[in-house]
Design an enzyme around this catalytic site. Structure first.
Site, PDB file in Angstrom:
ATOM      1  N   GLY A  18       0.820  -1.196   0.000  1.00  0.00           N
ATOM      2  CA  GLY A  18       0.000   0.000   0.000  1.00  0.00           C
ATOM      3  C   GLY A  18       0.855   1.246   0.000  1.00  0.00           C
ATOM      4  O   GLY A  18       2.081   1.197   0.177  1.00  0.00           O
TER       5      GLY A  18
ATOM      6  N   GLU B 122       6.100  -6.462   5.526  1.00  0.00           N
ATOM      7  CA  GLU B 122       5.655  -5.172   5.021  1.00  0.00           C
ATOM      8  C   GLU B 122       6.383  -4.892   3.716  1.00  0.00           C
ATOM      9  O   GLU B 122       7.591  -4.743   3.679  1.00  0.00           O
ATOM     10  CB  GLU B 122       5.946  -4.077   6.040  1.00  0.00           C
ATOM     11  CG  GLU B 122       5.441  -2.710   5.615  1.00  0.00           C
ATOM     12  CD  GLU B 122       5.671  -1.637   6.673  1.00  0.00           C
ATOM     13  OE1 GLU B 122       5.251  -0.497   6.451  1.00  0.00           O
ATOM     14  OE2 GLU B 122       6.270  -1.956   7.729  1.00  0.00           O
TER      15      GLU B 122
END
Length: 278
Positions: A53, A136
């Protein structure tokens, strides 16, 4: 054909005349492979999820819900390492002068991402290994989002160098992921969050930067216009939603994922929740 799992997180039900948020269940047991698939994987890589993201989309918040689960290792981006790399704030340098520092910073990101990708491989050192790893971002987002974002700033030769390194790594090391969680967030929402969290390296970054990154994430994960190999399963979560509702969804996601792990793979050992250089 890849099926996208786009979650509407604002569904409510009326209970005794009051609007009560329903917990959205975005993970399904069928997404997890068989124990045999994991045990016999030649590289020894665990079932791997990357959380993708834009800057400020809430990836760290999502990862926090997996803290403490046994048999799941969690790796956040080593931002502290990037901002103090042998005394240099590399993140600050690249934000202030991408033309000068883009290649250098992306090389550092590639190094640290590669180190995370090769963690927890089954069969190494005779140690217990987790069946699930959540990280991540990934090598893939580095290539298809952040290198692309610098295309008009760094030289063509620098871009080709980064691309060739990416190709060599992909062809020699298992840096694949099995699923991607995309925290889809509007750039304007991102822009407002960045100023609230007050990370000094980001405060001068213009809205256009987040708009560019949003476009590149959409191109990669929604429209799939860039990759030349099969995409993993993509789970799209509307991360514009109120954080109180998102936390319900993230908590349920963690529970459902852990429940989906075949018992034969579980060791009941606790694995890393890493926030630094791992």
């Amino acid at each position: 054909m890849i099926k996208f799992l786009i979650c509407a997180l604002t569904v409510v039900s009326l209970v005794k005349g009051k609007a009560t948020p329903e917990v959205q269940r975005v993970w399904k047991d069928s997404y997890f492979p068989t124990a045999e698939d994991i045990i016999t994987r030649p590289s020894g890589r665990p079932f791997t999820i990357s959380v993708e993201g834009n800057v400020g989309s809430g990836k760290s918040t999502f990862l926090n819900f997996f803290r403490g689960y046994p048999d799941i290792s969690v790796y956040q981006e080593p931002v502290d390492y990037w901002t103090n790399f042998h005394g240099e704030d590399m993140l600050g340098l690249v934000y202030n002068d991408t033309k000068r520092w883009g290649l250098t910073f992306q090389s550092l990101v590639t190094l640290t991402m590669l180190e995370t990708h090769v963690k927890d491989l089954r069969g190494r050192d005779g140690l217990p290994t987790p069946p699930v790893k959540i990280m991540e971002r990934s090598m893939q987002s580095g290539r298809w989002c952040f290198v692309e974002q610098m295309t008009n700033v760094i030289t063509n030769a620098e871009k080709y160098l980064l691309d060739e390194w990416y190709g060599v790594i992909r062809n020699t090391t298992d840096v694949d992921v099995d699923a991607i969680v995309y925290l889809r967030t509007d750039p304007q929402v991102i822009y407002e969050r960045i100023y609230k969290r007050d990370r000094k390296e980001e405060l001068k970054v213009p809205l256009s930067y987040f708009q560019d990154l949003h476009r590149l994430h959409e191109n990669w994960l929604i429209y799939q216009n860039v990759t030349t190999y099969p995409m993993p399963k993509v789970i799209v979560i509307d991360a514009n939603t109120d954080l109180s509702l998102l936390k319900l969804t993230y908590r349920q996601f963690a529970k459902d994922l852990y429940s989906a792990v075949p018992e034969i793979l579980k060791t009941n050992d606790f694995f890393s929740f890493c926030t630094g250089k791992c």
